[in-house]
Design a protein around this motif. Structure first.
Motif, mmCIF file in Angstrom:
data_model
loop_
_atom_site.group_PDB
_atom_site.id
_atom_site.type_symbol
_atom_site.label_atom_id
_atom_site.label_comp_id
_atom_site.label_asym_id
_atom_site.label_seq_id
_atom_site.Cartn_x
_atom_site.Cartn_y
_atom_site.Cartn_z
ATOM 1 N N ARG A 210 -9.284 -8.816 13.026
ATOM 2 C CA ARG A 210 -8.865 -7.955 14.132
ATOM 3 C C ARG A 210 -8.096 -8.751 15.173
ATOM 4 O O ARG A 210 -7.137 -8.262 15.759
ATOM 5 N N ARG A 211 -8.535 -9.968 15.410
ATOM 6 C CA ARG A 211 -7.871 -10.815 16.412
ATOM 7 C C ARG A 211 -6.485 -11.248 15.928
ATOM 8 O O ARG A 211 -5.527 -11.301 16.711
ATOM 9 N N ILE A 212 -6.360 -11.572 14.658
ATOM 10 C CA ILE A 212 -5.094 -12.078 14.128
ATOM 11 C C ILE A 212 -4.145 -10.932 13.797
ATOM 12 O O ILE A 212 -2.956 -10.983 14.111
ATOM 13 N N GLY A 213 -4.670 -9.911 13.130
ATOM 14 C CA GLY A 213 -3.850 -8.786 12.706
ATOM 15 C C GLY A 213 -4.268 -8.306 11.328
ATOM 16 O O GLY A 213 -4.885 -9.042 10.548
ATOM 17 N N SER A 214 -3.935 -7.071 11.014
ATOM 18 C CA SER A 214 -4.390 -6.466 9.761
ATOM 19 C C SER A 214 -3.780 -7.119 8.531
ATOM 20 O O SER A 214 -4.252 -6.918 7.417
ATOM 21 N N HIS A 215 -2.711 -7.910 8.733
ATOM 22 C CA HIS A 215 -2.068 -8.588 7.610
ATOM 23 C C HIS A 215 -2.830 -9.836 7.174
ATOM 24 O O HIS A 215 -2.550 -10.391 6.107
ATOM 25 N N ALA A 216 -3.777 -10.296 7.974
ATOM 26 C CA ALA A 216 -4.359 -11.619 7.791
ATOM 27 C C ALA A 216 -5.340 -11.677 6.621
ATOM 28 O O ALA A 216 -6.037 -10.710 6.309
ATOM 29 N N VAL A 229 -14.448 -14.317 1.716
ATOM 30 C CA VAL A 229 -13.014 -14.035 1.641
ATOM 31 C C VAL A 229 -12.811 -12.592 2.079
ATOM 32 O O VAL A 229 -13.420 -11.676 1.524
ATOM 33 N N PHE A 230 -11.955 -12.388 3.081
ATOM 34 C CA PHE A 230 -11.741 -11.043 3.630
ATOM 35 C C PHE A 230 -10.250 -10.764 3.710
ATOM 36 O O PHE A 230 -9.505 -11.504 4.343
ATOM 37 N N HIS A 231 -9.805 -9.710 3.042
ATOM 38 C CA HIS A 231 -8.411 -9.277 3.133
ATOM 39 C C HIS A 231 -8.307 -7.841 2.659
ATOM 40 O O HIS A 231 -9.121 -7.351 1.885
ATOM 41 N N HIS A 232 -7.288 -7.159 3.166
ATOM 42 C CA HIS A 232 -7.036 -5.755 2.824
ATOM 43 C C HIS A 232 -8.296 -4.886 2.987
ATOM 44 O O HIS A 232 -8.574 -4.007 2.169
ATOM 45 N N GLY A 233 -9.057 -5.187 4.056
ATOM 46 C CA GLY A 233 -10.232 -4.379 4.355
ATOM 47 C C GLY A 233 -11.428 -4.628 3.468
ATOM 48 O O GLY A 233 -12.417 -3.898 3.530
ATOM 49 N N ARG A 234 -11.368 -5.664 2.641
ATOM 50 C CA ARG A 234 -12.450 -5.931 1.697
ATOM 51 C C ARG A 234 -12.965 -7.354 1.876
ATOM 52 O O ARG A 234 -12.181 -8.298 1.952
#
Length: 303
Positions: A210-216, A229-234
């Motif tokens: 959330r702090r960095i951005g949804s692309h992170a 590992v967290f990316h694309h909401g997972r």
């Protein structure tokens, strides 16, 4: 193929093994002394031994420390984009290693601090390349050159932030400038908790994203418990391979180097993190910062 590029300092680690740290004003006897190339070198060696093209963009000096750094990088085919500084040697770090594998550091600066936005730009990052950034480069005098370089990068370059312990203590506006260009965060659990203010480790990746951005993409290491590992909401927990550690120095940098090399070679984040966990597990059973395993050694370990 995307490359793994590093902007941070390459130093020499002088590792002295002691039974315990001395009290203030006291003395401790050294049982063993070893010299290694460390700092950015550890990540780059791990990436190269995994099979990726790796390049160091930081400054380096002339003298026995600079010679050692160049020798160790060249042995594994890691390129240098900058030329030696003729007026100084590379700096070094005294690492006091206790039997528990805990480490205490004293750092002496040298030529590695003589970077500019122009010297870093010799890395010539292209879309798809993975550019490693260390929070320790955000101290003066390397802060502004690094920020200028980051803010000039073309779209499509992956900026990988390894925040280190200092990042959470920097002013909010400085953090925001770095995070605005960050696409991948990789840190240990303490560093993730420090920036987010959260105690529950499982909550930190989403808060960081959330702090960095949804692309992170966010990776948080938790020692012998593996990594998140967290990316694309997972979010995915990647289990570790616990070993009896003899030296944890460089384990996190080994993890980062293998993680990014696997991505450069086409692996998904979860598969890359599994192999990075295995590489870090091997590294802690060896002494020194040059202990990253080869791709074949990771294959054998996982088999």
């Amino acid at each position: 193929m995307p490359r793994v590029l590093h902007t941070a300092q390459a130093l020499v680690d002088v590792v002295v093994e002691v039974d315990a740290l001395p009290p203030r004003g006291g003395n401790a006897n050294v049982r063993r002394e070893q010299w290694y190339a460390g700092g950015a070198v550890t990540t780059l060696l791990a990436a190269a031994r995994t099979g990726a093209e790796a390049v160091h963009g930081g400054a380096h000096g002339v003298g026995r420390h600079g010679d050692l750094v160049r020798e160790r990088l060249a042995a594994d085919g890691v390129a240098l984009s900058d030329v030696p500084r003729e007026d100084a040697d590379t700096g070094y770090c005294i690492v006091m290693l206790e039997p528990s594998a805990e480490r205490t550091f004293l750092t002496v600066y040298g030529a590695e601090r003589q970077v500019s936005a122009e010297s870093l730009a010799r890395l010539a990052p292209a879309p798809g390349d993975l550019v490693c950034v260390s929070g320790y480069t955000l101290f003066e005098p390397t802060r502004e050159p690094l920020l200028e370089f980051l803010e000039s990068l073309p779209d499509g370059v992956e900026v990988v932030l390894d925040p280190g312990a200092p990042f959470a203590e920097f002013p909010r506006d400085l953090q925001d400038r770095v995070l605005a260009r960050t696409t991948v965060w990789t840190s240990n659990a303490d560093e993730a908790r420090a920036l987010t203010g959260l105690d529950a480790l499982e909550d930190t990746p989403q808060a960081l994203r959330r702090r960095i951005g949804s692309h992170a993409v966010v990776i948080v290491r938790d020692g012998d418990r593996g990594c998140l590992v967290f990316h694309h909401g997972r979010g995915t927990e990647i289990p570790a391979f616990p070993q009896t550690a003899v030296d944890t120095n460089g384990a996190g940098d080994t993890h980062t180097g293998v993680l990014l090399a696997e991505r450069a070679l086409g692996a998904d984040w979860e598969s890359a993190a599994t192999r990075a966990n295995a590489a870090a597990a091997i590294a802690v059973t060896r002494r020194g910062t040059e202990s990253a395993p080869t791709r074949a050694e990771v294959d054998e370990f996982l088999a």
